[in-house]
Design a protein around this motif. Structure first.
Motif, PDB file in Angstrom:
ATOM      1  N   ARG A   1      61.965  14.341  70.269  1.00 23.88           N
ATOM      2  CA  ARG A   1      61.221  14.823  69.097  1.00 23.88           C
ATOM      3  C   ARG A   1      60.635  16.213  69.386  1.00 23.88           C
ATOM      4  N   VAL A   2      61.412  17.244  69.119  1.00 21.65           N
ATOM      5  CA  VAL A   2      60.972  18.629  69.309  1.00 21.65           C
ATOM      6  C   VAL A   2      60.929  19.295  67.943  1.00 21.65           C
ATOM      7  N   LEU A   3      59.773  19.794  67.554  1.00 19.67           N
ATOM      8  CA  LEU A   3      59.603  20.396  66.237  1.00 19.67           C
ATOM      9  C   LEU A   3      59.995  21.868  66.253  1.00 19.67           C
ATOM     10  N   SER A   4      60.780  22.269  65.267  1.00 21.99           N
ATOM     11  CA  SER A   4      61.148  23.675  65.093  1.00 21.99           C
ATOM     12  C   SER A   4      60.071  24.376  64.266  1.00 21.99           C
ATOM     13  N   ALA A   5      60.235  25.695  64.090  1.00 21.74           N
ATOM     14  CA  ALA A   5      59.290  26.449  63.254  1.00 21.74           C
ATOM     15  C   ALA A   5      59.316  25.925  61.816  1.00 21.74           C
ATOM     16  N   GLU A   6      60.513  25.572  61.343  1.00 18.89           N
ATOM     17  CA  GLU A   6      60.634  25.031  59.984  1.00 18.89           C
ATOM     18  C   GLU A   6      59.926  23.684  59.871  1.00 18.89           C
ATOM     19  N   ASP A   7      60.091  22.845  60.905  1.00 12.17           N
ATOM     20  CA  ASP A   7      59.399  21.547  60.895  1.00 12.17           C
ATOM     21  C   ASP A   7      57.883  21.740  60.827  1.00 12.17           C
TER      22      ASP A   7
ATOM     23  N   THR B   1      56.201  20.419  70.800  1.00 10.55           N
ATOM     24  CA  THR B   1      56.676  21.749  70.443  1.00 10.55           C
ATOM     25  C   THR B   1      56.956  22.530  71.719  1.00 10.55           C
ATOM     26  N   LEU B   2      57.686  23.626  71.563  1.00  8.66           N
ATOM     27  CA  LEU B   2      57.995  24.483  72.701  1.00  8.66           C
ATOM     28  C   LEU B   2      57.255  25.803  72.549  1.00  8.66           C
TER      29      LEU B   2
ATOM     30  N   ALA C   1      53.035  29.773  66.201  1.00  8.76           N
ATOM     31  CA  ALA C   1      51.617  29.631  66.552  1.00  8.76           C
ATOM     32  C   ALA C   1      51.051  28.319  66.032  1.00  8.76           C
ATOM     33  N   LYS C   2      51.637  27.805  64.975  1.00 11.31           N
ATOM     34  CA  LYS C   2      51.165  26.556  64.389  1.00 11.31           C
ATOM     35  C   LYS C   2      51.417  25.366  65.316  1.00 11.31           C
ATOM     36  N   GLY C   3      52.337  25.539  66.253  1.00 15.69           N
ATOM     37  CA  GLY C   3      52.658  24.444  67.175  1.00 15.69           C
ATOM     38  C   GLY C   3      51.964  24.536  68.513  1.00 15.69           C
ATOM     39  N   SER C   4      50.992  25.435  68.642  1.00 19.91           N
ATOM     40  CA  SER C   4      50.305  25.589  69.925  1.00 19.91           C
ATOM     41  C   SER C   4      49.339  24.436  70.167  1.00 19.91           C
TER      42      SER C   4
END
Length: 611
Positions: free
Chosen positions: A406-412, A434-435, A440-443
């Protein structure tokens, strides 16, 4: 001795550092290329030079290749171990020795045939440099064995050409040494011996490979691009092989740039830290090590478990505790890896039984590590890792796609109101990650300290327990995704035998012999932890089960008792932990005192059963 074709065992006794490995490998490879099932066990010391070393070759037309315990032919080239080596020759067997020096009278057995060849004398006369004389003595010994065992001379010539064809001096000296040994024994002794080789076609779809090479190739095929390690026996050759494969397959053909990174760290603690950091950044990363390395990695393994970061650890087990015996094999790291680190941790373990499974399960390790965001241990051992095995050709499915979890992309991330690192969980209790650099939303702040499901720091008991309970659910869910056990049933069996990893070949042979004796037993080889339902069902279906493993304390048995509802009275240990690979005789002779229908088995009886 009765004539036996493609069914015998030999042992070569020598001194470490004398160059015997090349000659041993020549014999092993020649037998393999003759299409005959064969196995080779290198029993070598942990020093560089001077101590005794042995190499065992077992030939069996039916494919039984577990270690033998006494021998049809002993090649005794080390005066330090003459007495021990003579004792291990079976009655009616043969002993080959260097007759440049006479044997002591107390080494002569009436029931053993002696073949004396003046190997040192011949090499001293025909070669000039002292080191060359030592090395060529081993090759001359191989020449003797070619005649005694009826090894195909054309096959040997091909092997010599392939290895030394571009080195004229070495090529000629090896050919000369082979001729010296072969000519002498053919002129002075009946050849071949009653037990010898004939060409077969049993290896047509097989290869000769060691587990460390196979696991390294599996890491390449899995997409691993980062490796960090610290050299340690017996796993060093795994990283050497990974480097070799990367140099060949991990270079951009257009730009010529390397698409991989291999780091030799200052110690194992630093190595696992690098792996965790690379995995956190999105690379598929691993380390190779052994038991002492796992001990040093424990703190950071707990961090990866709690912070939910993938990591793959290749553990090529050796004898412990402490430094132990670095060049001997054992299965002593099972509990250490299952619960590595302080506090409550449980890790995924995979147990390959041969090099083919090393390749397959290496790939599976990376998928599981990323699917469940956790460390995964691939536990082999020195016998699997450093010895050559005849194994099915390695197969690869070109349609394979790695399971990145389960790795979220920028679109996710744009599609959700807010990202929390440890929620929401899916059906396997895994939260999305997230990676770095994606958005920035996934930090988030990566914590090894107490945290709640949102990723924030906490010391509130309920919030801490909520995270820990999900980690436990996640581990239990992994049981449905790890490789299941191999189960083989026999009609009328009321007792089972359970084993793991490299014990497989010996236990399978023992199970076949037990069936021939009229004592059928069901067989289960465990391939992973956590245990799924079939493991517990197998134990429940039998009056009791023998658990065969190579450690003193019954670690697999302990794990079964801790992690299943099986009563400990139903699990009986058979423990062989001296450091040498397992033999079917170990299993049979441990069972015999408990079961009246089972006989202790001598080597001659093994041969009769197999015939």
């Amino acid at each position: 001795m009765l004539s036996r074709i493609n069914d015998f065992a030999i042992k070569l006794a020598n001194v470490n550092g004398s160059g015997s490995a090349s000659a041993n490998g020549l014999i092993m490879q020649a037998i393999f290329r003759m299409g005959v099932p064969v196995s080779g066990k290198n029993l070598f010391p942990s020093n560089i030079q001077g101590l005794p070393t042995w190499y065992e070759i077992r030939v069996n037309k039916d494919g039984y290749t577990a270690r033998a315990l006494d021998y049809d032919l002993m090649v005794a080239m080390n005066a330090q171990t003459y007495a021990r080596d003579v004792k291990e020759v079976r009655s009616g067997g043969y002993l080959l020795y260097d007759s440049s020096w006479p044997l002591e009278k107390d080494l002569v057995r009436d029931d053993v045939n002696y073949i004396g060849v003046p190997l040192a004398h011949m090499c001293n006369e025909n070669f000039h440099e002292s080191r060359e004389r030592v090395l060529m003595k081993n090759i001359a010994t191989a020449g003797v064995l070619i005649e005694l065992l009826n090894i195909d001379r054309d096959v040997v010539a091909q092997l010599i050409e392939q290895k030394y064809g571009r080195k004229k001096g070495l090529h000629e000296s090896n050919r000369k040494a082979l001729r010296l040994g072969a000519d002498h024994v053919r002129a002075n002794f009946p050849c071949p011996l009653p037990f010898h080789l004939q060409t077969m076609n049993a290896n047509g779809d097989k290869i000769l490979i060691d587990g460390n090479t196979a696991v390294a190739l599996g890491c390449v095929y899995a997409g691993a691009t980062v490796a960090a390690w610290y050299p340690i026996t017996p796993s060093t050759s795994a990283m050497d092989a990974f480097k070799m494969f990367c140099e060949r397959f991990r270079k951009d053909k257009t730009a010529g740039e390397q698409n991989y990174l291999i780091l030799q760290a200052e110690d194992e603690l630093a190595a696992i830290g690098m792996v965790i950091g690379a995995s956190w950044n999105g690379a598929r990363a691993f380390t190779s090590t052994a038991g002492p390395g796992i001990s040093l990695m424990n703190e950071l393994l707990g961090f990866a478990y709690f912070a939910e970061i993938p990591a793959v650890i290749i553990d090529v087990q050796r004898v412990g505790p402490s430094t132990g015996m670095p060049t001997r094999t054992q299965q002593g790291d099972i509990l250490e890896c299952a619960y590595a680190s302080h506090g409550d941790t449980k890790h995924i373990l995979l147990f390959p039984a041969n090099p083919a499974e090393c390749f397959d399960l290496a790939v599976k390790s990376f998928d599981l590590a990323e699917q469940f965001q956790t460390p995964v241990f691939l536990l082999t051992d020195l016998d699997i890792g450093m010895n050559d095995w005849v194994t099915p050709k390695l197969e690869w499915d070109d349609s394979y796609h790695p399971n990145r979890g389960r790795v979220l992309s920028a679109e996710d991330l744009e599609a959700i109101p807010r990202f929390y690192r440890f929620m929401p969980e899916n059906g396997s209790a895994v939260a999305p990650r997230t990676l770095p650099g994606v958005s920035a939303k996934g930090s988030y702040f990566t914590r090894g300290s107490g945290h709640n499901k949102y990723g924030g720091y906490t010391e509130i008991p309920d919030e801490y327990r909520e995270v820990m309970d999900r980690l436990l659910r996640k581990h239990k869910e992994a049981a449905g995704f790890v490789p299941g056990p191999i189960v083989e049933k026999r009609k009328g069996a009321r007792v089972g035998i359970i084993t793991v990893g490299g014990c497989d070949a010996a236990v399978r042979e023992a199970v076949d012999i037990l069936a021939e004796q009229g004592t059928p037993m069901d067989y289960m080889r465990i391939r992973a932890f956590p245990f799924d339902h079939p493991v517990e069902a197998f134990i429940a279906a039998h009056e009791y089960c023998y658990v065969v493993e190579q450690n003193r304390d019954g670690q697999l048995r302990s794990l079964l008792i801790l992690e299943t509802s099986a009563p400990k009275e139903k699990l009986r240990s058979i423990l062989v932990y001296g450091g040498f690979p397992l033999s079917a005789k170990h299993v049979l002779n441990a069972i015999a005192p408990e079961m009246k229908t089972v006989k202790t088995v001598e080597t001659e009886e093994l041969d009769a059963i197999h015939r």
